[in-house]
Design a protein around this motif. Structure first.
Motif, mmCIF file in Angstrom:
data_model
loop_
_atom_site.group_PDB
_atom_site.id
_atom_site.type_symbol
_atom_site.label_atom_id
_atom_site.label_comp_id
_atom_site.label_asym_id
_atom_site.label_seq_id
_atom_site.Cartn_x
_atom_site.Cartn_y
_atom_site.Cartn_z
ATOM 1 N N GLU A 187 0.826 -1.204 0.000
ATOM 2 C CA GLU A 187 0.000 0.000 0.000
ATOM 3 C C GLU A 187 0.867 1.264 0.000
ATOM 4 O O GLU A 187 0.664 2.166 -0.814
ATOM 5 C CB GLU A 187 -0.918 0.001 1.217
ATOM 6 C CG GLU A 187 -1.812 1.212 1.303
ATOM 7 C CD GLU A 187 -2.689 1.196 2.545
ATOM 8 O OE1 GLU A 187 -3.255 2.263 2.852
ATOM 9 O OE2 GLU A 187 -2.813 0.154 3.209
ATOM 10 N N GLY A 188 1.831 1.320 0.890
ATOM 11 C CA GLY A 188 2.654 2.525 1.021
ATOM 12 C C GLY A 188 3.573 2.771 -0.157
ATOM 13 O O GLY A 188 3.749 3.916 -0.585
ATOM 14 N N LEU A 189 4.146 1.710 -0.701
ATOM 15 C CA LEU A 189 5.095 1.869 -1.809
ATOM 16 C C LEU A 189 4.395 2.079 -3.149
ATOM 17 O O LEU A 189 4.852 2.861 -3.970
ATOM 18 C CB LEU A 189 6.057 0.689 -1.865
ATOM 19 C CG LEU A 189 7.021 0.602 -0.669
ATOM 20 C CD1 LEU A 189 7.782 -0.720 -0.683
ATOM 21 C CD2 LEU A 189 7.989 1.773 -0.659
ATOM 22 N N THR A 190 3.274 1.395 -3.380
ATOM 23 C CA THR A 190 2.560 1.628 -4.636
ATOM 24 C C THR A 190 1.961 3.028 -4.664
ATOM 25 O O THR A 190 1.866 3.637 -5.726
ATOM 26 C CB THR A 190 1.471 0.571 -4.906
ATOM 27 O OG1 THR A 190 0.571 0.514 -3.803
ATOM 28 C CG2 THR A 190 2.084 -0.796 -5.158
ATOM 29 N N ALA A 191 1.570 3.546 -3.507
ATOM 30 C CA ALA A 191 1.065 4.922 -3.447
ATOM 31 C C ALA A 191 2.151 5.914 -3.857
ATOM 32 O O ALA A 191 1.848 6.994 -4.365
ATOM 33 C CB ALA A 191 0.563 5.246 -2.038
ATOM 34 N N ARG A 192 3.412 5.517 -3.680
ATOM 35 C CA ARG A 192 4.541 6.367 -4.071
ATOM 36 C C ARG A 192 5.003 6.069 -5.498
ATOM 37 O O ARG A 192 5.907 6.739 -5.994
ATOM 38 C CB ARG A 192 5.710 6.172 -3.103
ATOM 39 C CG ARG A 192 5.411 6.723 -1.715
ATOM 40 C CD ARG A 192 6.580 6.563 -0.754
ATOM 41 N NE ARG A 192 7.822 7.012 -1.350
ATOM 42 C CZ ARG A 192 8.985 6.359 -1.195
ATOM 43 N NH1 ARG A 192 9.059 5.250 -0.485
ATOM 44 N NH2 ARG A 192 10.083 6.816 -1.760
ATOM 45 N N GLY A 193 4.437 5.051 -6.145
ATOM 46 C CA GLY A 193 4.755 4.807 -7.547
ATOM 47 C C GLY A 193 5.495 3.529 -7.871
ATOM 48 O O GLY A 193 5.800 3.263 -9.029
ATOM 49 N N ILE A 194 5.795 2.697 -6.890
ATOM 50 C CA ILE A 194 6.494 1.445 -7.183
ATOM 51 C C ILE A 194 5.518 0.465 -7.846
ATOM 52 O O ILE A 194 4.322 0.473 -7.551
ATOM 53 C CB ILE A 194 7.112 0.822 -5.908
ATOM 54 C CG1 ILE A 194 8.143 -0.250 -6.256
ATOM 55 C CG2 ILE A 194 6.048 0.250 -5.005
ATOM 56 C CD1 ILE A 194 8.937 -0.763 -5.067
ATOM 57 N N SER A 195 6.022 -0.346 -8.741
ATOM 58 C CA SER A 195 5.216 -1.382 -9.375
ATOM 59 C C SER A 195 4.834 -2.430 -8.327
ATOM 60 O O SER A 195 5.697 -2.885 -7.572
ATOM 61 C CB SER A 195 6.026 -2.041 -10.492
ATOM 62 O OG SER A 195 5.403 -3.218 -10.921
ATOM 63 N N PRO A 196 3.554 -2.827 -8.261
ATOM 64 C CA PRO A 196 3.132 -3.816 -7.261
ATOM 65 C C PRO A 196 3.918 -5.128 -7.342
ATOM 66 O O PRO A 196 4.098 -5.798 -6.333
ATOM 67 C CB PRO A 196 1.654 -4.054 -7.574
ATOM 68 C CG PRO A 196 1.219 -2.870 -8.343
ATOM 69 C CD PRO A 196 2.432 -2.363 -9.073
ATOM 70 N N GLY A 197 4.408 -5.475 -8.511
ATOM 71 C CA GLY A 197 5.173 -6.702 -8.670
ATOM 72 C C GLY A 197 6.534 -6.670 -8.002
ATOM 73 O O GLY A 197 7.201 -7.698 -7.907
ATOM 74 N N ARG A 198 6.947 -5.512 -7.518
ATOM 75 C CA ARG A 198 8.251 -5.398 -6.861
ATOM 76 C C ARG A 198 8.138 -5.442 -5.340
ATOM 77 O O ARG A 198 9.101 -5.151 -4.631
ATOM 78 C CB ARG A 198 8.959 -4.132 -7.325
ATOM 79 C CG ARG A 198 9.292 -4.243 -8.817
ATOM 80 C CD ARG A 198 10.569 -3.602 -9.274
ATOM 81 N NE ARG A 198 11.106 -2.557 -8.474
ATOM 82 C CZ ARG A 198 11.005 -1.250 -8.744
ATOM 83 N NH1 ARG A 198 10.326 -0.845 -9.796
ATOM 84 N NH2 ARG A 198 11.572 -0.372 -7.973
ATOM 85 N N VAL A 199 6.961 -5.842 -4.839
ATOM 86 C CA VAL A 199 6.764 -6.080 -3.410
ATOM 87 C C VAL A 199 6.235 -7.505 -3.291
ATOM 88 O O VAL A 199 5.186 -7.836 -3.847
ATOM 89 C CB VAL A 199 5.775 -5.071 -2.786
ATOM 90 C CG1 VAL A 199 5.644 -5.322 -1.288
ATOM 91 C CG2 VAL A 199 6.213 -3.637 -3.057
ATOM 92 N N ILE A 200 6.983 -8.362 -2.590
ATOM 93 C CA ILE A 200 6.699 -9.795 -2.548
ATOM 94 C C ILE A 200 6.643 -10.251 -1.099
ATOM 95 O O ILE A 200 7.498 -9.861 -0.288
ATOM 96 C CB ILE A 200 7.811 -10.576 -3.291
ATOM 97 C CG1 ILE A 200 7.904 -10.099 -4.744
ATOM 98 C CG2 ILE A 200 7.584 -12.079 -3.196
ATOM 99 C CD1 ILE A 200 9.209 -10.455 -5.418
#
Length: 120
Positions: free
Chosen positions: A64-77
């Motif tokens: 939630e926190g990183l995708t809100a900042r623009g990271i691709s969801p696939g880069r959080v595992i």
């Protein structure tokens, strides 16, 4: 620290960073998330202590926190245990080990659980 990891990327020391990350449940994750580099891939883990934030909870909060900042969801595992997360990071880095930095941290419990995995 996270700024140093970002510097490794911008200066070309490494082409990719994989962060194996676990924290205690009482950690101020909301204060940490804005500091986490968006260029990294994150594997969330939970060390074997009752104080640890469960890896699936940490995964959800980081996603939630990183995708809100623009990271691709696939880069959080969600990596699960420290051992499983480290194994996944090593597998991911196997294609280009000289240009991939694996950072293991967040909590000393994570580091102390991961250390024996690298000692022969």
């Amino acid at each position: 620290n996270f700024a140093q990891l970002e510097e490794y990327l911008t200066r070309g020391r490494y082409a990719r960073i994989i962060i194996v990350y676990g924290v205690m449940a009482d950690k101020d994750l909301d204060g940490i998330l804005p500091l986490m580099p968006l260029e990294a891939t994150y594997i969330t883990v939970a060390p074997g202590t009752s104080r640890a934030m469960e890896s699936d909870v940490l995964y959800g909060r980081c996603l939630e926190g990183l995708t809100a900042r623009g990271i691709s969801p696939g880069r959080v595992i969600n990596g699960g245990t420290v051992a499983d997360g480290v194994a996944l990071a090593l597998e991911m880095a196997a294609g280009d080990p000289d240009n991939t930095l694996i950072y293991i941290g967040g909590s000393t419990f994570v580091v102390s659980e991961a250390t024996p995995l690298f000692i022969n």
